[in-house]
Design an enzyme around this catalytic site. Structure first.
Site, short mmCIF file in Angstrom:
data_model
loop_
_atom_site.label_atom_id
_atom_site.label_comp_id
_atom_site.label_asym_id
_atom_site.label_seq_id
_atom_site.Cartn_x
_atom_site.Cartn_y
_atom_site.Cartn_z
N ASP A 106 -3.45 -1.01 12.76
CA ASP A 106 -4.53 -1.46 11.77
C ASP A 106 -5.43 -2.31 12.37
OD1 ASP A 106 -5.75 -1.32 9.20
OD2 ASP A 106 -4.23 -2.32 8.12
N HIS A 115 0.78 -1.22 -0.11
CA HIS A 115 0.00 0.14 -0.06
C HIS A 115 0.91 1.39 -0.28
CE1 HIS A 115 -3.32 2.50 0.25
NE2 HIS A 115 -4.16 1.93 1.30
N ARG A 166 -3.32 11.67 2.94
CA ARG A 166 -3.63 10.79 1.59
C ARG A 166 -3.77 11.53 0.34
NH1 ARG A 166 -5.40 5.56 2.02
NH2 ARG A 166 -5.09 5.77 -0.16
N GLN A 200 -0.17 4.78 0.96
CA GLN A 200 -0.72 4.86 2.60
C GLN A 200 0.77 5.09 3.15
OE1 GLN A 200 -3.43 4.89 4.46
NE2 GLN A 200 -1.99 5.82 5.74
N CYS A 217 -4.22 3.71 9.93
CA CYS A 217 -4.59 4.21 8.23
C CYS A 217 -6.17 4.13 8.04
CB CYS A 217 -4.22 3.25 7.41
SG CYS A 217 -4.58 1.10 7.69
#
Length: 293
Positions: free
Chosen positions: A210, A123, A277, A126, A249
């Site tokens: 997360d 990712h 982001r 991120q 996130c």
């Protein structure tokens, strides 16, 4: 100038990341003026769609949101034909996919740059937002002490790759069987892995977590919730490092991986992280288009 793909932070150098972060906070210009950006989503996302669409517009481009049933790569059409078709219309092909190999197949089929909006292994967008947020909070990345509590998933991997490149010190705390493999730890170099979350958090300046059950892992939910039961980031764990900021996130499940008291506290920087982001998506696309290189 050849325009690079961005499939993983491991594809980048430290200088590349510095350039992307500079573009994220500065004037990136309008390198996408009059150009399209394909945004293909096999998996839905609030933050990724909104941040990418706004970033493309800020760069002068026109984002096109494409749902999974509109393309069907590998079923309705070959992955290669999908990529070549999108390349007829767009300056960047961005995709959020179930299998990273789909991105690799797209990238191999066309010279149009492919940007990973999320895959099962990585990712990178991120990770870039995380690095920018940490630098804003601490004033530096070199030597920053970061604890990641939870699953060694795609988010953790991109964070680890970014920290290794930028000289930050990351410690990952995961239950047995949910951490990085020995081979991956060797590849990452400076990343440390432990089982005890308290050990990871002590002395940390950033504490990150997360969800325990990611999209597509619903069949493992009960098993994962048992495995991670002792890994909630709550007030007691945050107290092991009195000055640490909290990152996530998103989406977050209060009462599972994080307590409501931590998530909504003054030490939580998750909304700055979410806003970043958009800024780092803008920086990444500007860099792909040749700005700052």
């Amino acid at each position: 100038m050849n325009r690079p793909d961005l499939l993983s932070l491991a594809d980048l150098t430290r200088a590349d990341i510095e350039a992307i972060l500079a573009l994220s906070e500065g004037d990136a210009g309008k390198p996408l003026s009059g150009k399209g950006v394909a945004l293909f989503f096999q998996k839905p996302s609030a933050r990724t769609r909104n941040s990418m669409e706004m970033a493309a517009v800020q760069l002068g481009g026109h984002p096109i949101y494409i749902q999974k049933d509109e393309l069907g790569p590998g079923t309705r059409e070959s992955v290669e034909d999908v990529a070549r078709t999108l390349a007829c219309y767009h300056a960047i092909i961005a995709a959020r996919v179930n299998d990273h190999r789909l991105l690799s197949g797209m990238a191999a089929a066309t010279d149009t740059p492919v940007l990973n909006m999320l895959s099962d292994t990585d990712h990178p967008l991120q990770g870039l937002a995380d690095l920018l947020t940490i630098r804003q909070l601490l004033g530096r990345l070199e030597g920053a002490k970061i604890a990641y509590v939870g699953d060694a998933n795609n988010v953790a991997r991109s964070l680890a790759e970014g920290c290794a490149l930028m000289g930050a010190k990351l410690t990952l705390a995961s239950p047995e069987g949910y951490g990085f493999s020995a081979a991956e730890l060797a590849r990452l170099g400076t990343v440390r892995q432990v089982v005890d979350p308290v050990e990871a958090v002590e002395g940390a300046q950033i504490v990150y977590t997360d969800v325990w059950v990611s999209m597509g892992q619903d069949g493992e939910a009960a098993e994962r919730q048992r495995a991670f039961a002792a890994y909630q980031v709550d007030e007691a764990l945050m107290a092991r490092s009195a000055d640490a900021y909290f990152l996530h996130c998103l989406p977050a499940i209060r009462g599972q991986e994080v307590s409501a008291g931590v998530m909504d506290s003054s030490r939580s920087a998750v909304w700055r992280q979410a806003e970043n982001r958009m800024h780092t998506a803008r920086g990444a696309m500007a860099w792909i288009m040749g700005q700052g290189r």
